[in-house]
Scaffold this motif. Structure first.
Motif, PDB file in Angstrom:
ATOM      1  N   UNK A 158      -4.295  -1.485 -13.335  1.00 43.09           N
ATOM      2  CA  UNK A 158      -4.014  -0.054 -13.267  1.00 43.09           C
ATOM      3  C   UNK A 158      -4.742   0.528 -12.055  1.00 43.09           C
ATOM      4  N   UNK A 159      -4.038   1.361 -11.282  1.00 42.37           N
ATOM      5  CA  UNK A 159      -4.650   1.986 -10.116  1.00 42.37           C
ATOM      6  C   UNK A 159      -5.373   3.251 -10.547  1.00 42.37           C
ATOM      7  N   UNK A 160      -6.696   3.295 -10.307  1.00 42.50           N
ATOM      8  CA  UNK A 160      -7.523   4.455 -10.640  1.00 42.50           C
ATOM      9  C   UNK A 160      -8.137   5.020  -9.367  1.00 42.50           C
ATOM     10  N   UNK A 161      -8.246   6.348  -9.300  1.00 44.91           N
ATOM     11  CA  UNK A 161      -8.903   7.000  -8.172  1.00 44.91           C
ATOM     12  C   UNK A 161     -10.403   7.008  -8.413  1.00 44.91           C
ATOM     13  N   UNK A 183      -4.004  14.501 -20.489  1.00 47.13           N
ATOM     14  CA  UNK A 183      -4.492  13.148 -20.784  1.00 47.13           C
ATOM     15  C   UNK A 183      -4.002  12.115 -19.775  1.00 47.13           C
ATOM     16  N   UNK A 184      -2.706  12.100 -19.421  1.00 45.42           N
ATOM     17  CA  UNK A 184      -2.265  11.121 -18.414  1.00 45.42           C
ATOM     18  C   UNK A 184      -2.936  11.297 -17.059  1.00 45.42           C
ATOM     19  N   UNK A 185      -3.218  12.557 -16.664  1.00 40.38           N
ATOM     20  CA  UNK A 185      -3.910  12.769 -15.396  1.00 40.38           C
ATOM     21  C   UNK A 185      -5.320  12.229 -15.477  1.00 40.38           C
ATOM     22  N   UNK A 186      -5.993  12.508 -16.572  1.00 36.55           N
ATOM     23  CA  UNK A 186      -7.353  12.010 -16.767  1.00 36.55           C
ATOM     24  C   UNK A 186      -7.398  10.499 -16.651  1.00 36.55           C
ATOM     25  N   UNK A 187      -6.378   9.841 -17.180  1.00 34.45           N
ATOM     26  CA  UNK A 187      -6.346   8.383 -17.157  1.00 34.45           C
ATOM     27  C   UNK A 187      -6.161   7.816 -15.753  1.00 34.45           C
ATOM     28  N   UNK A 188      -5.755   8.651 -14.799  1.00 38.82           N
ATOM     29  CA  UNK A 188      -5.545   8.185 -13.431  1.00 38.82           C
ATOM     30  C   UNK A 188      -6.821   8.207 -12.594  1.00 38.82           C
ATOM     31  N   UNK A 243       0.783  -1.240   0.000  1.00 35.15           N
ATOM     32  CA  UNK A 243       0.000   0.000   0.000  1.00 35.15           C
ATOM     33  C   UNK A 243       0.809   1.282   0.000  1.00 35.15           C
ATOM     34  N   UNK A 244       1.820   1.377   0.887  1.00 41.12           N
ATOM     35  CA  UNK A 244       2.612   2.604   0.949  1.00 41.12           C
ATOM     36  C   UNK A 244       3.325   2.882  -0.370  1.00 41.12           C
ATOM     37  N   UNK A 245       3.863   1.824  -0.976  1.00 39.87           N
ATOM     38  CA  UNK A 245       4.578   1.999  -2.237  1.00 39.87           C
ATOM     39  C   UNK A 245       3.628   2.389  -3.356  1.00 39.87           C
ATOM     40  N   UNK A 246       2.452   1.771  -3.387  1.00 42.57           N
ATOM     41  CA  UNK A 246       1.455   2.128  -4.397  1.00 42.57           C
ATOM     42  C   UNK A 246       1.063   3.595  -4.246  1.00 42.57           C
ATOM     43  N   UNK A 247       0.838   4.032  -3.006  1.00 44.18           N
ATOM     44  CA  UNK A 247       0.447   5.419  -2.745  1.00 44.18           C
ATOM     45  C   UNK A 247       1.522   6.392  -3.224  1.00 44.18           C
ATOM     46  N   UNK A 248       2.766   6.099  -2.915  1.00 43.01           N
ATOM     47  CA  UNK A 248       3.864   6.988  -3.309  1.00 43.01           C
ATOM     48  C   UNK A 248       4.016   7.054  -4.820  1.00 43.01           C
ATOM     49  N   UNK A 249       3.933   5.893  -5.478  1.00 45.63           N
ATOM     50  CA  UNK A 249       4.080   5.869  -6.941  1.00 45.63           C
ATOM     51  C   UNK A 249       2.939   6.615  -7.608  1.00 45.63           C
ATOM     52  N   UNK A 250       1.713   6.410  -7.093  1.00 44.91           N
ATOM     53  CA  UNK A 250       0.550   7.030  -7.723  1.00 44.91           C
ATOM     54  C   UNK A 250       0.620   8.559  -7.589  1.00 44.91           C
TER      55      UNK A 250
END
Length: 412
Positions: free
Chosen positions: A401-404, A299-304, A278-285
């Protein structure tokens, strides 16, 4: 200066409206979520072919016309487009295609076919499931890893029968009454097995179908038939309507290596899930989000962010009182170009970042809660701003893919 549609917020005095320009003038809008909301506003229009949170497959091959229909309307499919759970997929009279499912399988769609995925989950877990419903026409299905790790969870249903999968290359066919009149065959559900095996179930009875064989369950029709006539049976020969499709030569080759490919993709998926920290995923995202903002990459932000992301911001007004803003993507649909062009001298510093799994008791995380304290400053529409805020996100893993799916911020 740019202008946006009014933003609704709820305060003690009831429903009011604030222009975004006035919000910035008072330094109460928070940059990251404001930009995210702007870009999410165009999610549906700009990413009609992107992978959706509920996607189960992508278009791998296509000739002619295939359409996908869902709550947001009907769209023509193209190679690379995602197909979502619950979408009705229809092939024209000359249309054919192949979908690659998220568990490594393939679905060849014959002309005139009409089907949908009612349920689908491919996480590399024993609970993975694939439930397809075939309303009309034919498919050729090379099952993915779900048929191996959870055979009871991999099924094709029709109006008259259910087909169970046993690590299989098979061809279910639904012949409706109207179509049957033009042939010598009875209306109902047919299933031809090319490799592996299936189980055809109807009327409380079932039969196993081996390679080279065809099972059949007849349609009841307008008059009630004897119960025994509704039981599944094996046919003496393969019906003439089983003809190769445009992509069957490629499907034949894929079928030969299906078992090995499924095992490889399953192992890769399980490894990916197991390595979730979790911590690593949070930092990378957050690192990716911040870099895209600094570079002005819309576009890359939209994809997140998921197309249906929920965004809220709690900000301090000119009177010092805190107000909650609910940012709807539709309100920002026309703002992306202006927003990016008017942001200047953006800088940020994340003081803390932490992540934790949102799946209580789960061994691997499919969703993560992220919390971060950040200081941001810059110029928006030639007006300087600086603030410290606490950001919270709920991330879900969609096709790796991690999406918010949720985003919140609190001005400190």
């Amino acid at each position: 200066m740019f202008h946006l549609q009014p933003v609704k917020w709820h305060g003690r005095s009831g429903l009011k409206y604030l222009s975004v320009s006035s919000v910035f003038a008072q330094a109460v809008m928070l940059t990251v979520l404001w930009l995210a909301a702007c870009w999410v506003g165009n999610a549906h229009a700009a990413q009609a072919g992107a992978i959706a949170p509920t996607s189960f497959a992508v278009v791998f091959r296509l000739e002619g016309e295939l359409t996908a229909s869902g709550p947001k309307g009907t769209r023509a499919l193209h190679v690379g487009d995602a197909v979502a759970v619950g979408e009705r997929i229809v092939a024209s009279g000359a249309g054919e295609g192949v979908l690659k499912t998220q568990d490594g399988g393939y679905i060849a769609i014959r002309p005139g076919a009409d089907f949908m995925a009612q349920q689908f989950a491919a996480e590399g877990k024993p609970t993975d499931t694939s439930q397809l419903n075939l309303a009309k026409g034919a498919l050729r299905i090379i099952s993915g890893w779900i048929g191996k790790i959870n055979p009871p969870g991999s099924r094709v249903s029709t109006s008259t029968a259910t087909i169970g999968i046993r690590g299989t290359d098979h061809e279910p066919y639904v012949l409706l009454n109207a179509d049957a009149k033009a042939t010598q065959y009875k209306p109902g559900t047919y299933d031809k097995v090319n490799q592996g095996g299936t189980t055809l179930e109807a009327g409380g009875q079932s039969i196993d179908i081996d390679p080279g064989k065809v099972g059949f369950v007849r349609s009841v029709g307008k008059t009630r038939a004897l119960l025994t006539l509704l039981f599944p049976v094996l046919l003496d020969k393969v019906p003439d309507f089983y003809v190769p499709g445009k992509f069957d030569a490629e499907m034949d080759e894929l079928s030969k290596t299906a078992q090995a490919n499924n095992e490889r993709e399953l192992q890769a998926r399980q490894k990916q899930v197991a390595m979730c920290v979790p911590d690593e995923v949070a930092k990378r995202w957050l690192k990716d989000l911040d870099e895209h903002i600094v570079r002005g990459q819309a576009a890359p932000i939209l994809a997140m962010f998921a197309p249906d992301v929920r965004v809220k911001a709690t900000v301090r007004g000119a009177n010092g009182k805190m107000t909650e803003l609910e940012l709807e993507r539709a309100e920002f649909a026309d703002s992306i170009v202006t927003a990016m062009s008017s942001l200047r001298d953006y800088k940020h510093r994340r003081i803390t970042t932490e992540g934790q799994t949102a799946d209580a008791g789960a061994a691997a995380c499919a969703s993560i809660r992220v919390k971060s304290i950040v200081i941001e400053e810059g110029r928006q529409a030639d007006k300087p701003y600086r603030f410290e805020s606490e950001e919270k996100y709920l991330l879900k893993q969609v096709d790796g893919i991690w999406l918010a799916v949720e985003a919140q911020t609190l001005q400190r």
